[in-house]
Scaffold this active site. Structure first.
Site, PDB file in Angstrom:
ATOM      1  N   SER A  38       0.845  -1.194   0.000  1.00 16.54           N
ATOM      2  CA  SER A  38       0.000   0.000   0.000  1.00 16.54           C
ATOM      3  C   SER A  38       0.880   1.243   0.000  1.00 16.54           C
ATOM      4  O   SER A  38       1.662   1.458   0.938  1.00 16.54           O
ATOM      5  CB  SER A  38      -0.907   0.012   1.233  1.00 16.54           C
ATOM      6  OG  SER A  38      -1.476   1.289   1.450  1.00 16.54           O
ATOM      7  N   LYS A  58      -6.043 -21.094   5.220  1.00 16.22           N
ATOM      8  CA  LYS A  58      -7.132 -21.947   5.679  1.00 16.22           C
ATOM      9  C   LYS A  58      -7.264 -21.820   7.187  1.00 16.22           C
ATOM     10  O   LYS A  58      -6.268 -21.778   7.908  1.00 16.22           O
ATOM     11  CB  LYS A  58      -6.875 -23.406   5.285  1.00 16.22           C
ATOM     12  CG  LYS A  58      -7.064 -23.676   3.806  1.00 16.22           C
ATOM     13  CD  LYS A  58      -6.901 -25.151   3.477  1.00 16.22           C
ATOM     14  CE  LYS A  58      -7.143 -25.391   1.998  1.00 16.22           C
ATOM     15  NZ  LYS A  58      -6.927 -26.815   1.625  1.00 16.22           N
ATOM     16  N   LYS A  63      -1.737 -20.555  11.710  1.00 19.23           N
ATOM     17  CA  LYS A  63      -1.644 -21.773  12.517  1.00 19.23           C
ATOM     18  C   LYS A  63      -1.873 -23.047  11.707  1.00 19.23           C
ATOM     19  O   LYS A  63      -1.396 -24.122  12.095  1.00 19.23           O
ATOM     20  CB  LYS A  63      -2.654 -21.713  13.660  1.00 19.23           C
ATOM     21  CG  LYS A  63      -2.342 -20.688  14.743  1.00 19.23           C
ATOM     22  CD  LYS A  63      -1.270 -21.178  15.685  1.00 19.23           C
ATOM     23  CE  LYS A  63      -1.162 -20.307  16.927  1.00 19.23           C
ATOM     24  NZ  LYS A  63      -0.149 -20.816  17.879  1.00 19.23           N
ATOM     25  N   SER A  88      -6.456 -21.273  22.755  1.00 21.49           N
ATOM     26  CA  SER A  88      -7.494 -20.255  22.892  1.00 21.49           C
ATOM     27  C   SER A  88      -8.201 -19.971  21.581  1.00 21.49           C
ATOM     28  O   SER A  88      -9.092 -19.143  21.530  1.00 21.49           O
ATOM     29  CB  SER A  88      -6.882 -18.956  23.425  1.00 21.49           C
ATOM     30  OG  SER A  88      -5.930 -18.455  22.508  1.00 21.49           O
ATOM     31  N   TYR A 125     -15.046 -27.326  11.807  1.00 25.20           N
ATOM     32  CA  TYR A 125     -14.094 -28.253  11.212  1.00 25.20           C
ATOM     33  C   TYR A 125     -14.137 -29.642  11.837  1.00 25.20           C
ATOM     34  O   TYR A 125     -13.290 -30.491  11.535  1.00 25.20           O
ATOM     35  CB  TYR A 125     -12.677 -27.687  11.323  1.00 25.20           C
ATOM     36  CG  TYR A 125     -12.496 -26.366  10.610  1.00 25.20           C
ATOM     37  CD1 TYR A 125     -13.037 -26.134   9.346  1.00 25.20           C
ATOM     38  CD2 TYR A 125     -11.777 -25.330  11.203  1.00 25.20           C
ATOM     39  CE1 TYR A 125     -12.881 -24.923   8.696  1.00 25.20           C
ATOM     40  CE2 TYR A 125     -11.602 -24.109  10.555  1.00 25.20           C
ATOM     41  CZ  TYR A 125     -12.166 -23.919   9.303  1.00 25.20           C
ATOM     42  OH  TYR A 125     -12.001 -22.716   8.665  1.00 25.20           O
ATOM     43  N   ASP A 182      14.397  -6.591   3.923  1.00 25.03           N
ATOM     44  CA  ASP A 182      15.580  -6.589   4.789  1.00 25.03           C
ATOM     45  C   ASP A 182      15.223  -6.745   6.266  1.00 25.03           C
ATOM     46  O   ASP A 182      16.102  -6.919   7.111  1.00 25.03           O
ATOM     47  CB  ASP A 182      16.410  -5.320   4.585  1.00 25.03           C
ATOM     48  CG  ASP A 182      15.613  -4.027   4.746  1.00 25.03           C
ATOM     49  OD1 ASP A 182      14.878  -3.900   5.742  1.00 25.03           O
ATOM     50  OD2 ASP A 182      15.717  -3.145   3.870  1.00 25.03           O
ATOM     51  N   GLY A 192       6.167 -19.986  18.530  1.00 19.86           N
ATOM     52  CA  GLY A 192       6.234 -20.934  17.430  1.00 19.86           C
ATOM     53  C   GLY A 192       6.345 -20.259  16.073  1.00 19.86           C
ATOM     54  O   GLY A 192       7.136 -20.679  15.218  1.00 19.86           O
ATOM     55  N   ALA A 218       1.284  -8.002  27.819  1.00 20.40           N
ATOM     56  CA  ALA A 218       1.724  -9.410  27.798  1.00 20.40           C
ATOM     57  C   ALA A 218       3.151  -9.456  27.263  1.00 20.40           C
ATOM     58  O   ALA A 218       3.470 -10.192  26.334  1.00 20.40           O
ATOM     59  CB  ALA A 218       0.790 -10.250  26.930  1.00 20.40           C
ATOM     60  N   LYS A 282      -8.134  -3.060   3.283  1.00 21.07           N
ATOM     61  CA  LYS A 282      -9.443  -3.688   3.031  1.00 21.07           C
ATOM     62  C   LYS A 282      -9.448  -5.169   3.408  1.00 21.07           C
ATOM     63  O   LYS A 282     -10.018  -6.007   2.712  1.00 21.07           O
ATOM     64  CB  LYS A 282      -9.862  -3.527   1.557  1.00 21.07           C
ATOM     65  CG  LYS A 282      -9.737  -2.124   0.993  1.00 21.07           C
ATOM     66  CD  LYS A 282     -10.573  -1.117   1.764  1.00 21.07           C
ATOM     67  CE  LYS A 282     -10.483   0.269   1.113  1.00 21.07           C
ATOM     68  NZ  LYS A 282     -11.145   1.322   1.910  1.00 21.07           N
ATOM     69  N   SER A 318      -0.907 -12.189  10.969  1.00 21.11           N
ATOM     70  CA  SER A 318      -0.985 -13.586  11.402  1.00 21.11           C
ATOM     71  C   SER A 318      -2.374 -14.198  11.339  1.00 21.11           C
ATOM     72  O   SER A 318      -2.498 -15.423  11.252  1.00 21.11           O
ATOM     73  CB  SER A 318      -0.428 -13.718  12.821  1.00 21.11           C
ATOM     74  OG  SER A 318      -1.111 -12.857  13.714  1.00 21.11           O
TER      75      SER A 318
END
Length: 336
Positions: A38, A58, A63, A88, A125, A182, A192, A218, A282, A318
């Site tokens: 952007s 998916k 994850k 969670s 699922y 970079d 992980g 946190a 968006k 993520s």
């Protein structure tokens, strides 16, 4: 509960070879997610930004990569009894989906305060939801019981070599899609994701800078890096529900050695980054997914001379599993 992980040729739970094997293993199932750019956000940040959109993966989050790699790494005898985890949300849904694709049971221990949208994904699922109290102690205790009762294989959300290797496939894709990058900014929680990303990225380009983005409420990884050891907090308080875990014994050595710095941002900065993702990119992004943009826009990043040469920055978005009703109510901004 002992995590299941692939042996590594070095001191870490994963390496570039295990990550490349993971890429081959998950290729028939996982999406190669797009990289968005952007000019508007480049102008706001003063850098060239590349957004690796795992919100289009998916299950709606990165994850699935690790869960898919872990499930399809099991031999037939192991797989028959199914898999179990505690999570969670996003790992829970990802494991349920991966197990569904292999045709095996998935027993998912979920804390009662997990976002509704993520719980619904698990059920969608085919995962068998087992409730726990919000504490990590309760989650692990109930997962142990399920493990003993079913004989299923534990797939830890992050402290697992197969999980780390699967997440590392993000770097293989991203640095092929945008080789000029970079610097990488990656959310951090249990470690992980950033462990896999760092292992692969540093193997491809040893000079690349790896920065973790973490919520102020946190900030255990930030404190762990300062203290030189895993540091757990007595309590966590952040809108980023996917970033409330603590580093594990497999992820910590990688974070300690390969993550160059941790950028801490507050919840208001995360919300502002979410808004920019919605309005400019968006795309629907959950708080944990927006934290990388929050980090690059923060004063702690912009005013730090160490980052003045970070010109081409890859940001891992993520996930996109956001419960909008809860989010707006939390901040008193329900638009309905």
């Amino acid at each position: 509960m002992e995590p299941n992980h692939e042996p590594s040729s070095d001191s870490y739970a994963a390496d570039i070879a295990s990550i490349r094997r993971a890429q081959v293993r998950i290729e028939p199932f996982a999406h190669k997610t797009p990289v968005l750019t952007s000019k508007t956000l480049d102008s706001i940040s003063g850098r060239k930004l590349y957004f690796k959109c795992e919100c289009f993966q998916k299950g709606g989050a990165f994850k699935f990569r690790g869960a898919c790699n872990a499930v399809f790494s099991l031999d037939d005898d192991q797989a028959t009894k199914g898999v179990v985890t505690h999570s969670s949300g996003n790992h829970a849904a990802a494991l349920a989906l991966a197990a569904n694709l292999r045709g095996i049971p998935a027993y998912i221990v979920i804390p009662k305060n997990a976002p509704k949208c993520k719980v619904e994904n698990v059920k969608r699922y085919g995962g068998q939801v087992i409730w726990s109290e919000p504490s990590m102690e309760s989650r692990e205790e109930i997962a142990n019981k399920v493990l003993n009762d079913t004989g299923a294989v534990l797939i830890h959300p992050y402290n697992d070599g197969c999980i780390i290797s699967g997440q590392g496939t993000i770097s293989l894709e991203l640095l092929e899609q945008a080789s000029e990058i970079d610097t990488l900014i990656v959310p951090i929680s249990g470690g992980g994701l950033i462990s896999g990303v760092a292992l692969a990225a540093k193997a491809i380009n040893p000079g690349i800078l790896i920065l973790a983005a973490e919520p102020l409420g946190a900030d255990d990884a930030f404190q762990s890096k300062i203290n030189g050891r895993i540091t757990k907090l007595s309590e966590v308080n952040t809108i980023a529900d996917g970033l409330r875990a603590f580093l594990g014994d497999l992820t910590w050595p990688i974070v300690r050695d390969l993550v160059d710095d941790v950028i801490v941002v507050d919840d208001d900065e995360i919300l502002q980054a979410m808004r920019l993702c919605y309005e400019i990119l968006k795309i629907a992004v959950e708080p944990s997914g927006a934290i990388g943009l929050a980090a690059v826009l923060s004063d702690s990043f912009k005013k730090n001379p160490s980052y003045c040469e970070c010109n081409n920055i890859g940001i891992v978005i993520s996930g996109g599993n956001v419960d909008l009703g809860v989010l707006w109510n939390l901040r008193g901004r329900d638009p309905r």
